[in-house]
Design a protein around this motif. Structure first.
Motif, PDB file in Angstrom:
ATOM      1  N   ALA A 190      43.691  35.533  45.332  1.00  0.00           N
ATOM      2  CA  ALA A 190      42.785  36.373  46.119  1.00  0.00           C
ATOM      3  C   ALA A 190      41.426  36.384  45.435  1.00  0.00           C
ATOM      4  CB  ALA A 190      43.346  37.791  46.208  1.00  0.00           C
ATOM      5  N   LYS A 191      40.360  36.543  46.228  1.00  0.00           N
ATOM      6  CA  LYS A 191      39.016  36.670  45.655  1.00  0.00           C
ATOM      7  C   LYS A 191      38.937  37.985  44.894  1.00  0.00           C
ATOM      8  CE  LYS A 191      36.284  34.079  49.021  1.00  0.00           C
ATOM      9  NZ  LYS A 191      35.207  34.170  50.007  1.00  0.00           N
ATOM     10  N   THR A 192      38.392  37.936  43.684  1.00  0.00           N
ATOM     11  CA  THR A 192      38.229  39.169  42.918  1.00  0.00           C
ATOM     12  C   THR A 192      36.850  39.204  42.276  1.00  0.00           C
ATOM     13  OG1 THR A 192      39.244  38.112  40.993  1.00  0.00           O
ATOM     14  CG2 THR A 192      40.676  39.458  42.352  1.00  0.00           C
TER      15      THR A 192
ATOM     16  N   THR B  95      41.661  25.304  38.698  1.00  0.00           N
ATOM     17  CA  THR B  95      40.233  25.250  38.992  1.00  0.00           C
ATOM     18  C   THR B  95      39.757  26.669  39.271  1.00  0.00           C
ATOM     19  OG1 THR B  95      40.407  23.030  39.918  1.00  0.00           O
ATOM     20  CG2 THR B  95      38.463  24.304  40.528  1.00  0.00           C
ATOM     21  N   VAL B  96      38.688  27.067  38.598  1.00  0.00           N
ATOM     22  CA  VAL B  96      38.081  28.370  38.837  1.00  0.00           C
ATOM     23  C   VAL B  96      36.843  28.127  39.700  1.00  0.00           C
ATOM     24  CG1 VAL B  96      37.146  30.468  37.787  1.00  0.00           C
ATOM     25  CG2 VAL B  96      38.895  29.138  36.574  1.00  0.00           C
ATOM     26  N   GLU B  97      36.743  28.851  40.809  1.00  0.00           N
ATOM     27  CA  GLU B  97      35.663  28.617  41.771  1.00  0.00           C
ATOM     28  C   GLU B  97      34.901  29.892  42.072  1.00  0.00           C
ATOM     29  OE1 GLU B  97      37.384  27.121  45.359  1.00  0.00           O
ATOM     30  OE2 GLU B  97      38.066  25.244  44.450  1.00  0.00           O
ATOM     31  N   THR B  98      33.571  29.754  42.190  1.00  0.00           N
ATOM     32  CA  THR B  98      32.715  30.802  42.754  1.00  0.00           C
ATOM     33  C   THR B  98      31.870  30.124  43.828  1.00  0.00           C
ATOM     34  OG1 THR B  98      30.789  30.448  41.322  1.00  0.00           O
ATOM     35  CG2 THR B  98      32.537  31.871  40.450  1.00  0.00           C
ATOM     36  N   GLU B  99      30.994  30.871  44.475  1.00  0.00           N
ATOM     37  CA  GLU B  99      30.099  30.246  45.453  1.00  0.00           C
ATOM     38  C   GLU B  99      29.110  29.311  44.774  1.00  0.00           C
ATOM     39  OE1 GLU B  99      28.128  33.013  47.981  1.00  0.00           O
ATOM     40  OE2 GLU B  99      29.983  33.712  48.906  1.00  0.00           O
TER      41      GLU B  99
ATOM     42  N   SER C 287      30.700  38.682  40.573  1.00  0.00           N
ATOM     43  CA  SER C 287      30.867  38.233  41.947  1.00  0.00           C
ATOM     44  C   SER C 287      32.239  37.592  42.145  1.00  0.00           C
ATOM     45  CB  SER C 287      29.754  37.266  42.355  1.00  0.00           C
ATOM     46  OG  SER C 287      29.303  36.520  41.290  1.00  0.00           O
ATOM     47  N   ASP C 288      32.576  37.382  43.428  1.00  0.00           N
ATOM     48  CA  ASP C 288      33.902  36.872  43.784  1.00  0.00           C
ATOM     49  C   ASP C 288      34.206  35.533  43.129  1.00  0.00           C
ATOM     50  OD1 ASP C 288      34.512  39.026  45.390  1.00  0.00           O
ATOM     51  OD2 ASP C 288      33.838  38.068  47.239  1.00  0.00           O
ATOM     52  N   HIS C 289      35.443  35.401  42.654  1.00  0.00           N
ATOM     53  CA  HIS C 289      35.916  34.139  42.096  1.00  0.00           C
ATOM     54  C   HIS C 289      37.400  34.004  42.396  1.00  0.00           C
ATOM     55  CE1 HIS C 289      36.170  37.303  39.010  1.00  0.00           C
ATOM     56  NE2 HIS C 289      37.310  36.722  38.643  1.00  0.00           N
ATOM     57  N   VAL C 290      37.871  32.757  42.405  1.00  0.00           N
ATOM     58  CA  VAL C 290      39.289  32.479  42.684  1.00  0.00           C
ATOM     59  C   VAL C 290      39.813  31.452  41.698  1.00  0.00           C
ATOM     60  CG1 VAL C 290      39.166  33.010  45.156  1.00  0.00           C
ATOM     61  CG2 VAL C 290      38.743  30.677  44.384  1.00  0.00           C
ATOM     62  N   TYR C 291      41.140  31.476  41.501  1.00  0.00           N
ATOM     63  CA  TYR C 291      41.852  30.479  40.700  1.00  0.00           C
ATOM     64  C   TYR C 291      42.685  29.647  41.662  1.00  0.00           C
ATOM     65  CZ  TYR C 291      40.682  32.923  36.347  1.00  0.00           C
ATOM     66  OH  TYR C 291      40.026  33.474  35.283  1.00  0.00           O
TER      67      TYR C 291
END
Length: 197
Positions: free
Chosen positions: A133-135, A153-157, A175-179
């Protein structure tokens, strides 16, 4: 006698860096987010429009009193107004860094905290094909991740970094990030540190 004109060259100033740059960016972002014009902020704080404009361009050396008035008017602490955010993620790959022998134990320092913070440490097991989930963790928060096994992989915008076993990552977690895992699952340790402000 004929005179040649010297060509006029427009010089675009570089963005301010260091503390001035941090203050400039934080002040402008928060002023715009609160919907204040420079004139309205000047009227609210008693700081001149010219000085506010110079601070936002990173060319002024404002006093602590001026910064405190601006911060209070914008609902910021002094520390929030002057804090420099990291420009991007910091990655430490497996095998990087200088291992130190402490007694019988080899220790590899990954990241050191620049200030006093509260923190939360967690271990996560992500199966293959998982997208978390985006956190986001609030203003001034930092997240550290260390891959014990597998790949993630760690992703942000703004960016995306793939980490393998033994890799570590530190980034601003405001800001939002996901794994995200691919064909392999992953075991990852995460430490989230929160600003004391």
């Amino acid at each position: 006698m004929r005179h040649e004109k010297t060509p006029v060259v427009a010089v675009t100033p570089e963005p301010a860096s260091g503390l001035r740059g941090a203050i400039a960016g934080n002040l402008r972002r928060r002023r715009l987010a609160r919907g204040f014009s420079v004139r309205e902020l000047a009227e609210l704080t008693g700081v001149s429009k010219a000085l506010i404009s110079q601070i936002e361009r990173g060319v002024a050396n404002p006093t602590i009193e001026v910064l405190t008035r601006l911060a209070a008017a914008l609902g910021l602490t002094f520390a929030e107004l002057t804090r420099a955010a990291p420009e991007g993620p910091e990655v430490v790959r497996r095998g990087e860094g200088m291992p130190v022998l402490v007694g019988d134990t080899t220790v590899r320092s990954l990241f050191a905290a620049p200030d006093r913070r509260r923190f939360e440490l967690a271990e996560g097991d992500l199966p293959p094909g998982t997208r978390s989930a985006k956190t986001a963790h609030g203003a001034g928060s930092m997240e550290h991740a260390y891959v014990v096994a597998g790949e993630v992989t760690v992703e942000t915008e703004a960016w995306s970094v793939t980490l393998g076993e033994g890799d570590a990552l530190r980034f601003a977690a405001e800001s939002d990030h996901v794994y995200v895992t691919g064909e392999k699952g992953c075991r990852v340790l995460t430490l989230i540190s929160f600003s004391e402000d």
